[in-house]
Design an enzyme around this catalytic site. Structure first.
Site, PDB file in Angstrom:
ATOM      1  N   ASN A   1       0.826  -1.205   0.000  1.00  0.00           N
ATOM      2  CA  ASN A   1       0.000   0.000   0.000  1.00  0.00           C
ATOM      3  C   ASN A   1       0.863   1.259   0.000  1.00  0.00           C
ATOM      4  OD1 ASN A   1      -1.871   2.107   0.529  1.00  0.00           O
ATOM      5  ND2 ASN A   1      -3.222   0.702   1.591  1.00  0.00           N
ATOM      6  N   ASP A   2       1.597   1.455   1.076  1.00  0.00           N
ATOM      7  CA  ASP A   2       2.382   2.686   1.208  1.00  0.00           C
ATOM      8  C   ASP A   2       3.454   2.819   0.136  1.00  0.00           C
ATOM      9  OD1 ASP A   2       0.937   3.320   3.511  1.00  0.00           O
ATOM     10  OD2 ASP A   2       2.288   2.146   4.769  1.00  0.00           O
ATOM     11  N   VAL A   3       4.071   1.698  -0.286  1.00  0.00           N
ATOM     12  CA  VAL A   3       5.211   1.772  -1.201  1.00  0.00           C
ATOM     13  C   VAL A   3       4.789   2.009  -2.646  1.00  0.00           C
ATOM     14  CG1 VAL A   3       6.658   0.346   0.281  1.00  0.00           C
ATOM     15  CG2 VAL A   3       5.275  -0.749  -1.499  1.00  0.00           C
ATOM     16  N   VAL A   4       3.466   2.038  -2.927  1.00  0.00           N
ATOM     17  CA  VAL A   4       2.979   2.361  -4.278  1.00  0.00           C
ATOM     18  C   VAL A   4       2.026   3.550  -4.239  1.00  0.00           C
ATOM     19  CG1 VAL A   4       3.252   0.011  -5.137  1.00  0.00           C
ATOM     20  CG2 VAL A   4       1.095   0.675  -4.061  1.00  0.00           C
TER      21      VAL A   4
ATOM     22  N   SER B   1       1.141   2.867   7.468  1.00  0.00           N
ATOM     23  CA  SER B   1       1.335   4.264   7.862  1.00  0.00           C
ATOM     24  C   SER B   1       0.024   4.949   8.204  1.00  0.00           C
ATOM     25  CB  SER B   1       2.021   5.037   6.731  1.00  0.00           C
ATOM     26  OG  SER B   1       1.135   5.202   5.636  1.00  0.00           O
TER      27      SER B   1
END
Length: 463
Positions: free
Chosen positions: A389-392, A430
Site C-alpha cells: 500500500n504505502d510503497v505504491v 502508515s
C-alpha cells in the site's frame, strides 16, 4: 595455547565476515547464516577451552553450557512459533535480548571489579555500554509491540528526553569529580541503567509505522556498539569484532533505509512526520473504485507480455509467495516476461520480501529493485500489487500533507493496467489512504491473496 586460541578467533572472524558477504544475496543467505553459526560455535568453544586451561574456571564452563542449552531451547521454540509474517517482531525481540545482555554485563562488571582504582576512561566506557544496552533493550521491546500492532501511540517529549541526558551527564560528572563524597560507582551504574530503560522507551515511541524499518536498523546498530564496548571491557577480540560488525552493518543499513524513504534519520527518530489530515491519511474517506474478478484478472494477465508483481505485507500475511511463483511459471509459458519489483522498505523490515520470495525458490534474476525499473514502468502491460500500500502510494509524490509525502515509491500507477489485491479498504501501515485506487487504470481484487492467486492460476490454465 593462547596462540592457538587466537588463531581460532581469527578463523571465527573470517567466518563472520564471510557469512555477512553470503547474506548479501537471497540465493546464498542460508549458507551465510550457517557459516556465521559455525564461526560462533568455534569462538564459544575456544573461549571455553581458555577458561579451563588458562584460568581454571571449570564451573564457568558448566554454567556456559547450561545457559547455551537454555538459550537454544528458547530460540528454537520462538523461531518455530513465529511465522514469516511476524519475523520482524522476532528480530526485535532477539535484539532486545542482546541489549539486555550488554546492560547486565556492564552492571555486573561494575560490582565485581575494583572500580576505586580503575581509570576514569574504563568507567566511562562501562557506563556507555550500560546506557546503550539498556536503551536498546527497552527500545526493541517497544518496537516489538508496535510491529505486533499492540501499540499505536507516538508519544514524544523533548523535555523527558533532555531530562534523561541531563541526569546521566550530571550524575557522571558528580561521581568523577567528587568520588569520595558522591554516590558509588556501583550505584551510578544502576541509576544510569534505569535511566537508559526510560530513554529507550522515549527513543522508540515517536517513530511512526512507516518508519519502523529504520528503527529496527538503528536498534541493531546500538546493540552492536554495546557488544563492542563489552568486548573492550573484557579485552575479548572476538566480542569486539562481532560488535563492530553488527554495529557497522546496522549503521550502513540505517543510512540505506533513510535514503530509500527520503527521510533524515533525525526526523525519523524524533517522530517528525507530515501533518495528518482526515481526508488524506485516515483511509476513512469514501473512494470511488473499480473492482475486478479473478477470471477478468486471468484474462488480462494471459494477454500481457510484460507483467510486474509488486509484493507487500499482504503477501506475507497470506503466505502467497509460492502461488506467485506458480503464476509466474504459467505466464512465462504463455510468452510473458515477469518481474518482481521490491521496495527497500516493503513489509516490516529490510529484505522482508526478498526472504519470502527466496523461500519460494524464485530466481534472484527475476527480482529487481524499484530504482532499476521506475523510469520505465510504462513498459508493463499489467502490474499486480499484492498487499502493498504505502510503497505504491502516489500521495508520496503529490500530497504534501500525507504522512508518506517525499518517500520514493514504486511508480506502479504508470503501468497500463494495475490490479491491487486487498482484503478490504483498510489503509496501509502508515495509516495513509491511497489515491491509486481511484485511478482509471486501477482495479481492486478483494479477498485473501493466496486464494485469489490460486483461482487466477486455475483460470489461466484454461486459456
Amino acid at each position: 595455547m593462547v596462540g592457538i586460541i587466537n588463531l581460532v578467533y581469527l578463523l571465527s572472524a573470517i567466518g563472520f565476515i564471510g557469512g555477512i558477504k553470503l547474506m548479501a544475496a537471497p540465493s546464498s543467505a542460508r549458507n551465510g547464516n550457517l557459516l556465521s553459526a559455525v564461526a560462533m560455535i568455534l569462538a564459544i568453544a575456544a573461549t571455553a577451552i581458555l577458561m579451563v586451561v588458562q584460568h581454571h574456571q571449570l564451573n564457568n564452563v558448566y554454567l556456559l553450557v547450561a545457559l547455551l542449552l537454555v538459550g537454544t531451547i528458547i530460540g528454537k521454540g520462538l523461531s518455530q512459533s513465529y511465522e514469516m509474517t511476524r519475523m520482524p517482531e522476532l528480530i526485535s525481540l532477539f535484539n532486545a535480548l542482546g541489549g539486555l545482555c550488554a546492560l547486565i554485563i556492564g552492571i555486573n562488571e561494575s560490582f565485581i571489579s575494583d572500580m576505586a582504582i580503575e581509570q576514569s576512561t574504563i568507567k566511562i566506557v562501562l557506563l556507555l555500554g550500560v546506557f546503550l544496552g539498556g536503551a536498546s533493550f527497552s527500545g526493541s521491546i517497544i518496537a516489538f509491540y508496535k510491529l505486533a500492532g499492540k501499540m499505536k501511540t507516538s508519544f514524544r517529549s523533548k523535555a523527558l528526553t533532555f531530562g534523561c541526558w541531563f541526569l546521566v551527564i550530571s550524575l557522571s560528572i558528580w561521581h568523577f569529580f567528587q568520588p569520595n563524597v558522591a554516590l558509588s560507582f556501583q550505584t551510578l551504574s544502576l541509576i544510569i541503567g534505569a535511566i537508559s530503560l526510560v530513554y529507550g522507551v522515549l527513543f522508540a515511541l515517536p517513530v511512526g509505522g512507516a518508519d519502523m524499518p529504520v528503527l529496527i536498523s538503528v536498534l541493531n546498530a546500538v546493540t552492536g556498539i554495546a557488544t563492542a564496548i563489552s568486548g573492550m571491557l573484557f579485552e575479548s577480540t572476538i566480542m569486539l569484532l562481532g560488535g563492530i560488525l553488527v554495529g557497522s552493518t546496522g549503521v550502513l543499513l540505517t543510512i540505506q533505509m533513510c535514503k530509500a524513504m527520503n527521510r533524515s534519520l533525525k526526523k525519523v527518530l524524533l517522530g517528525q512526520t507530515a501533518v495528518v489530515t482526515k481526508k488524506g491519511n485516515t483511509g476513512e474517506a469514501l473512494q470511488e473504485i473499480q473492482t475486478i474478478s479473478t477470471a477478468e484478472t486471468a484474462s488480462i494477465l494471459a494477454f500481457s507480455k510484460n507483467v510486474a508483481i509488486i509484493p507487500g505485507f499482504g503477501m506475507a500475511v497470506s503466505q502467497a509467495q509460492k502461488e506467485c511463483f506458480e503464476l509466474q511459471k504459467r505466464l512465462q509459458g504463455l510468452g510473458a516476461q515477469v518481474k518482481y519489483i521490491i521496495h527497500p522498505v516493503a513489509g516490516r523490515m529490510p529484505g522482508h520480501m526478498n526472504v519470502l520470495l527466496a523461500e519460494a525458490n524464485i530466481d534472484y534474476s527475476d527480482i529487481v529493485e524499484m530504482d532499476e525499473v521506475n523510469h520505465n514502468m510504462g513498459q508493463f502491460d499489467a502490474a499486480i500489487i499484492i498487499g502493498a500500500n504505502d510503497v505504491v502510494n502516489p500521495a508520496a509524490e503529490t500530497d504534501s500533507e500525507s504522512v508518506v509525502y517525499g518517500m520514493p515509491i514504486i511508480k506502479a500507477y504508470q503501468a497500463k493496467q494495475v490490479i491491487v489485491m486487498k482484503r478490504g479498504m483498510s489503509a496501509g501501515y502508515s495509516g495513509a489512504s491511497n489515491p491509486l485506487f481511484e485511478r482509471a487504470n486501477c482495479k481492486l481484487l478483494f479477498g485473501d491473496a493466496k486464494y485469489s492467486l490460486h483461482q487466477i492460476i486455475e483460470e489461466v490454465k484454461m486459456i
